[in-house]
Design a protein around this motif. Structure first.
Motif, mmCIF file in Angstrom:
data_model
loop_
_atom_site.group_PDB
_atom_site.id
_atom_site.type_symbol
_atom_site.label_atom_id
_atom_site.label_comp_id
_atom_site.label_asym_id
_atom_site.label_seq_id
_atom_site.Cartn_x
_atom_site.Cartn_y
_atom_site.Cartn_z
ATOM 1 N N MET A 1 0.852 -1.181 0.000
ATOM 2 C CA MET A 1 0.000 0.000 0.000
ATOM 3 C C MET A 1 0.893 1.239 0.000
ATOM 4 O O MET A 1 1.832 1.333 0.774
ATOM 5 C CB MET A 1 -0.909 0.001 1.230
ATOM 6 C CG MET A 1 -1.811 1.210 1.261
ATOM 7 S SD MET A 1 -3.029 1.222 2.596
ATOM 8 C CE MET A 1 -3.891 -0.291 2.329
ATOM 9 N N GLN A 2 0.574 2.183 -0.874
ATOM 10 C CA GLN A 2 1.344 3.413 -0.959
ATOM 11 C C GLN A 2 0.765 4.459 -0.004
ATOM 12 O O GLN A 2 -0.445 4.581 0.118
ATOM 13 C CB GLN A 2 1.336 3.952 -2.384
ATOM 14 C CG GLN A 2 2.009 3.017 -3.368
ATOM 15 C CD GLN A 2 2.102 3.624 -4.746
ATOM 16 O OE1 GLN A 2 2.360 4.810 -4.895
ATOM 17 N NE2 GLN A 2 1.894 2.806 -5.758
ATOM 18 N N GLN A 3 1.663 5.194 0.633
ATOM 19 C CA GLN A 3 1.220 6.206 1.581
ATOM 20 C C GLN A 3 1.272 7.583 0.924
ATOM 21 O O GLN A 3 2.261 7.959 0.282
ATOM 22 C CB GLN A 3 2.103 6.195 2.824
ATOM 23 C CG GLN A 3 1.559 7.090 3.928
ATOM 24 C CD GLN A 3 2.397 7.000 5.180
ATOM 25 O OE1 GLN A 3 3.589 7.250 5.151
ATOM 26 N NE2 GLN A 3 1.738 6.669 6.293
ATOM 27 N N VAL A 4 0.179 8.323 1.078
ATOM 28 C CA VAL A 4 0.081 9.698 0.580
ATOM 29 C C VAL A 4 -0.049 10.602 1.800
ATOM 30 O O VAL A 4 -0.996 10.463 2.588
ATOM 31 C CB VAL A 4 -1.150 9.875 -0.341
ATOM 32 C CG1 VAL A 4 -1.256 11.318 -0.819
ATOM 33 C CG2 VAL A 4 -1.085 8.909 -1.520
ATOM 34 N N ILE A 5 0.880 11.531 1.937
ATOM 35 C CA ILE A 5 0.851 12.480 3.035
ATOM 36 C C ILE A 5 0.271 13.792 2.517
ATOM 37 O O ILE A 5 0.803 14.377 1.567
ATOM 38 C CB ILE A 5 2.267 12.728 3.614
ATOM 39 C CG1 ILE A 5 2.913 11.412 4.067
ATOM 40 C CG2 ILE A 5 2.207 13.742 4.756
ATOM 41 C CD1 ILE A 5 2.216 10.727 5.215
ATOM 42 N N ILE A 6 -0.811 14.221 3.122
ATOM 43 C CA ILE A 6 -1.430 15.495 2.774
ATOM 44 C C ILE A 6 -0.969 16.513 3.803
ATOM 45 O O ILE A 6 -1.084 16.283 5.001
ATOM 46 C CB ILE A 6 -2.973 15.416 2.759
ATOM 47 C CG1 ILE A 6 -3.443 14.369 1.740
ATOM 48 C CG2 ILE A 6 -3.574 16.773 2.404
ATOM 49 C CD1 ILE A 6 -3.858 13.079 2.377
ATOM 50 N N ALA A 7 -0.444 17.620 3.337
ATOM 51 C CA ALA A 7 0.155 18.634 4.207
ATOM 52 C C ALA A 7 -0.909 19.514 4.862
ATOM 53 O O ALA A 7 -0.850 20.738 4.807
ATOM 54 C CB ALA A 7 1.158 19.467 3.422
ATOM 55 N N SER A 8 -1.889 18.864 5.475
ATOM 56 C CA SER A 8 -2.965 19.566 6.167
ATOM 57 C C SER A 8 -3.816 18.533 6.896
ATOM 58 O O SER A 8 -3.909 17.386 6.454
ATOM 59 C CB SER A 8 -3.845 20.317 5.168
ATOM 60 O OG SER A 8 -4.948 20.919 5.814
ATOM 61 N N LYS A 9 -4.442 18.965 7.969
ATOM 62 C CA LYS A 9 -5.421 18.105 8.644
ATOM 63 C C LYS A 9 -6.841 18.539 8.299
ATOM 64 O O LYS A 9 -7.805 17.986 8.820
ATOM 65 C CB LYS A 9 -5.186 18.119 10.150
ATOM 66 C CG LYS A 9 -3.909 17.389 10.521
ATOM 67 C CD LYS A 9 -3.859 17.049 11.972
ATOM 68 C CE LYS A 9 -2.648 16.175 12.231
ATOM 69 N NZ LYS A 9 -2.630 15.664 13.590
ATOM 70 N N ASN A 10 -6.957 19.516 7.390
ATOM 71 C CA ASN A 10 -8.266 19.989 6.944
ATOM 72 C C ASN A 10 -8.956 18.848 6.191
ATOM 73 O O ASN A 10 -8.418 18.336 5.205
ATOM 74 C CB ASN A 10 -8.075 21.213 6.034
ATOM 75 C CG ASN A 10 -9.373 21.816 5.569
ATOM 76 O OD1 ASN A 10 -10.363 21.123 5.337
ATOM 77 N ND2 ASN A 10 -9.373 23.116 5.393
ATOM 78 N N PRO A 11 -10.152 18.430 6.639
ATOM 79 C CA PRO A 11 -10.832 17.311 5.970
ATOM 80 C C PRO A 11 -11.114 17.559 4.495
ATOM 81 O O PRO A 11 -11.140 16.615 3.700
ATOM 82 C CB PRO A 11 -12.119 17.128 6.769
ATOM 83 C CG PRO A 11 -12.256 18.311 7.649
ATOM 84 C CD PRO A 11 -10.911 18.950 7.773
#
Length: 175
Positions: A1-11
């Protein structure tokens, strides 16, 4: 599984990233993780250039904090004033270890009451909340949602830009 990091906790930013990746790469399994990292630009970016830089900085800062992920996504909303008024938009930057993809959302102009508040130094999200009597709209439909009566929300508004930022990853042989 590839991990995608989103630079925000905004839903909104997490959900639009998830939807964009799943539409472009429907057969790939991803884990989506939101993290709080700085944009290293002002809270309310006031130009196309500053907004773009904020998206790049967010993606790079997320990469520094989570170097083992597959992708890092920075999304930065901003405004730019010209002779027609103040336009709102966002930049999306997607990084992998060796590729960058970037796209800007479509643009819309803000109403005079919102512009007046922005000229007083109020961030767009807060100005939008005041004018439309909402709370924390930037974590929901945003200005675009308020102005379209919910027909176009902030998540869907960003999805297209996420998909377009993924074009170099979908077509690596020509990028």
């Amino acid at each position: 599984m590839q991990q995608v990091i989103i630079a925000s906790k905004n839903p909104v930013k997490i959900n639009c990233t998830r939807e964009g990746f799943e539409k472009i790469f429907p057969k790939t399994a991803y884990e989506f993780v939101g993290v709080s990292v700085p944009s290293d630009v002002s809270d309310q970016p006031m130009s196309d250039e500053e907004t773009h830089l904020g998206a790049i900085n967010r993606a790079k800062n997320a990469q520094k904090e989570n170097p083992n992920a597959s992708y890092w996504v920075g999304i930065e909303g901003g405004i730019d004033e010209d002779d027609r008024g103040i336009a709102a938009f966002a930049w999306v930057v997607v990084l992998s270890k060796d590729t960058i993809g970037q796209s800007r959302t479509s643009t819309f102009y803000l109403p005079p009451k919102v512009v007046e508040l922005i000229h007083q130094g109020i961030e767009l999200g807060h100005a939008n909340d005041q004018v439309f009597g909402e709370k924390n709209s930037k974590h929901k439909g945003g200005a675009v949602g308020s102005l379209t009566g919910g027909v176009l929300g902030r998540t869907e508004y960003y999805v297209q830009a996420v998909m377009l930022a993924l074009v170099p990853f979908r077509n690596p042989e020509i990028y």
